[in-house]
Design an enzyme around this catalytic site. Structure first.
Site, PDB file in Angstrom:
ATOM      1  N   ASP A  46      74.963  62.560 -18.665  1.00 20.18           N
ATOM      2  CA  ASP A  46      75.324  63.020 -17.324  1.00 20.18           C
ATOM      3  C   ASP A  46      76.294  62.014 -16.693  1.00 20.18           C
ATOM      4  O   ASP A  46      76.510  60.910 -17.195  1.00 20.18           O
ATOM      5  CB  ASP A  46      74.084  63.262 -16.460  1.00 20.18           C
ATOM      6  N   ILE A  47      76.906  62.447 -15.583  1.00 23.49           N
ATOM      7  CA  ILE A  47      77.935  61.651 -14.912  1.00 23.49           C
ATOM      8  C   ILE A  47      77.250  60.636 -14.001  1.00 23.49           C
ATOM      9  O   ILE A  47      76.354  60.983 -13.210  1.00 23.49           O
ATOM     10  CB  ILE A  47      78.872  62.557 -14.103  1.00 23.49           C
ATOM     11  N   GLU A  66      75.268  68.027 -13.202  1.00 24.46           N
ATOM     12  CA  GLU A  66      76.249  67.144 -13.826  1.00 24.46           C
ATOM     13  C   GLU A  66      75.799  66.708 -15.217  1.00 24.46           C
ATOM     14  O   GLU A  66      76.365  65.786 -15.806  1.00 24.46           O
ATOM     15  CB  GLU A  66      76.463  65.896 -12.945  1.00 24.46           C
TER      16      GLU A  66
END
Length: 667
Positions: free
Chosen positions: A532-533, A576
């Protein structure tokens, strides 16, 4: 006169009965005289011959097996003594082992195991397998060549034996071993080369498991027979006994391979007493002689039936002249079979007359149906050539008779449909009926869709022909094609993420289950990357949701491009968070893919002032690798990948962390 009295006394009034009477008399006389030679043959002599034959066969098989085992261990030993092997030149060793494996078909695989018991070279399977607990490795460390008993290969799941020999360098230091794996089917082939036609030999181990194929069962099955029990007790076997498959045999045995394997030789009772069957041939000759005598008597009896037979012949000639109104007249002196034959003959003529009338009516009806049917009706020979085409067929395809009759039907079928039509033809030959859908060319070159019901008729290849009823389904096919295109669009919309354009969570669940089941079947590795970001919420707070959506699209695009480059599949897992499924990929390769993705995202240089660890957008990745089994679940794979992702965040983000699940080591 005497014969007639005998017939009357026995109630034999038919021609068939008289023939049977004389044949029974002469057959009984034949059996009496022909059975006399049997008393001059003793069973004991045949039993002694059978014992000698079995003994010789087993001795030969014993020599062959011992020689074959020594040859194989010598082959393995010769490899271990090569200079390149003693020098542990792994590249040359691999070439030597692969060349040896290619030229020695009896070996299933050849492998090198180092001094720590880890396989480093394997000509057919994976390496880096810990074999230090294997018996042949322990014997090699003692300096011994070794031949195992029967093992079940964990990778092949089939019975094998292993030949091994230690490797020592020029200083006498132990450096591992060379091992060759041989399928038990190879031993069957070796024994079959020296098999006696009159008997059967096969191998079992001390547990009773069959090592070679035989009539008693397949390799890996167990026997529990009298000779096996006597062999374990070292007792001689002298009497007939029943085998595993119920045959009555005489047998003997020999122990080989350091008393670990048992050669059992057996000959069936029928083979032992085959000379007596040859005497049956002599009996048949006597029967033939008796039949000749009986033939003379039959001629005499048949003369009595000459007049009725002539009547029947006259009747058949009338049938040949199509005079079906002819009837035979019976006489009182005729045997009852002929009287019945006359009645049947007269009834047959009546049936033929009525059948001809009904056949003509049926032909008229069929002709009417064919001429007015909107479906195309055709008749073909067994190779598919047109013999007849109905008027509707000519109207649909627009060909004249001379343009289609005698031509192969495959000539008019669309090339893309030929293979399917040929498969249907094979089904037709097996089942007698088939339905086929294909495209066929009209005279103007246009292809239209046909649905044909095909039926095979005729009992011999010469009589065989095909009846085909075909219908133009072009309009229906067009509708089906449009529906399929609409379904494909709907399916893609339901499995693609609306924002990023890559596969969504639904597609992830379906594909992961598919790859999980495939990995179980193939015992292959399956890896999963969860990522994920970093600080994406702060990114949205700083730059707005539109910028956040743009960021997600750019990140998804880079992940998908990087994953495609390694034959893997990328998904938007949610928010995300993204995931990548890596089929048949071990942990090391999965980590390389994850690092490539991390670097690719880093190189985008998307500004992120809200990030604590970088001025640009970064990602954290967790990797997990498993070789799935039936006892495990997909949830374990996802959970461990998530755990690795959590560890990456704990370790400062913008990094890759991984874990690998423990699995059973294959043989």
């Amino acid at each position: 006169m005497l014969l007639n009295n005998i017939f009357n006394q026995l109630g034999i009034s038919s021609f068939k009965g008289r023939l049977r009477f004389w044949f029974l008399c002469f057959i009984a006389l034949m059996v009496l005289f022909a059975s006399i030679p049997f008393i001059f043959f003793g069973k004991q002599e045949k039993l002694e011959d059978a014992n000698v034959s079995i003994e010789k066969t087993i001795e030969l098989q014993q020599v062959v097996i011992n020689y074959w085992l020594q040859e194989r261990i010598s082959d393995v030993k010769s490899i271990s003594e090569l200079p390149s092997v003693k020098a542990l030149d792994l590249e040359q060793m691999k070439e030597v082992l692969e060349a040896f494996d290619k030229n020695h078909s009896e070996f299933g695989m050849i492998l090198y195991v180092n001094e720590d018991g880890i396989s480093q070279i394997n000509t057919k399977s994976t390496t880096e397998i810990d074999l230090s607990d294997r018996e042949y490795f322990k014997e090699a460390k003692k300096g011994n060549s070794f031949i195992t008993g029967v093992l079940i290969g964990r990778q092949t799941n089939s019975p094998i034996i292993i030949f091994s020999n230690p490797i020592y360098d020029s200083n006498g230091n132990f450096k591992g071993l060379i091992a060759g794996q041989v399928p038990l089917l190879t031993i069957t082939d070796v024994m079959n080369q020296f098999q006696d036609e009159s008997s059967e030999t096969y191998l079992v181990d001390r547990s009773g498991m069959l090592i070679t194929k035989s009539r008693q069962g397949e390799i890996g099955e167990y026997i529990d027979t009298e000779i096996f029990e006597e062999a374990l007790a070292e007792n001689p076997i002298t009497n007939f006994y029943n085998t595993q498959n119920g045959e009555k045999v005489l047998g003997n045995y020999r122990w080989v391979h350091n008393n670990q394997w048992l050669i059992i030789g057996e000959i069936t009772e029928s083979k032992i007493f085959e000379p007596f069957y040859r005497m049956a041939l002599m009996l048949s000759l006597v029967v033939l002689f008796a039949i000749l005598i009986g033939y003379t008597l039959m001629v005499w009896v048949s003369n009595q039936a000459e007049a009725p037979i002539r009547k029947v012949l006259e009747g058949t000639r009338k049938i040949g002249e199509r005079k079906f109104n002819f009837r035979l007249e019976k006489c009182k002196k005729d045997p009852i079979e002929f009287k019945e034959l006359f009645d049947n003959f007269n009834n047959m003529n009546e049936i033929i007359e009525s059948y001809i009338i009904s056949l003509k009516e049926s032909e008229d009806k069929f002709r009417t149906i064919v001429n007015y049917s909107s479906d195309m009706i055709t008749i073909h020979n067994s190779t598919g050539k047109y013999l007849y085409v109905s008027p509707a067929g000519k109207e649909i395809l627009q060909y004249e008779d001379k343009e289609i009759i005698g031509y192969d039907s495959y000539y008019f079928i669309h090339p893309d449909d030929l293979e399917l039509v040929k498969q249907k033809h094979d089904t037709l030959l097996k089942e007698g009926y088939a339905v086929s859908t294909y495209r066929i060319r009209r005279k103007n070159g246009e292809y239209i869709w046909f649905e044909s019901s095909i039926k095979l008729q005729g009992k011999t290849p010469e009589e065989t022909h095909l009846i085909v009823i075909s219908r133009n389904i072009t309009e229906r096919k067009m509708v089906e094609q449009k529906l399929q295109e609409a379904n494909n669009v709907l399916l893609e919309l339901s499995t693609k993420d609306g924002l990023t354009g890559i596969w969504n969570r639904r597609a992830f669940d379906e594909r992961l289950e598919l790859e999980w089941n495939r990995a179980i079947r193939n015992s292959s590795a399956l890896s999963l990357i969860m990522l994920d970001i970093d600080y994406f919420k702060k990114f949205n707070d700083t730059y707005g949701h539109q910028a956040g959506d743009d960021c997600l699209r750019e990140v998804a695009n880079i992940i998908e491009l990087t994953a495609k480059g390694s034959n893997d599949i990328a998904f938007r897992y949610g928010g995300e968070e993204f995931s990548v499924i890596l089929p048949t990929t071990d942990l090391a390769d999965a980590e390389l893919v994850a690092e490539s993705i991390r670097k690719a995202i880093d190189s985008l240089n998307i500004p992120h002032s809200g990030s604590v660890i970088s001025k640009c957008v970064t990602i954290s990745l967790g990797v997990n690798t498993m070789i799935p089994t039936e006892s495990q679940s997909i949830d374990q794979l996802i959970a461990k990948a998530d755990k690795a992702l959590y560890q990456a965040k704990q370790d400062g983000r913008n990094c890759v962390r991984s874990t690998v699940s423990l699995i059973s080591k294959p043989n």
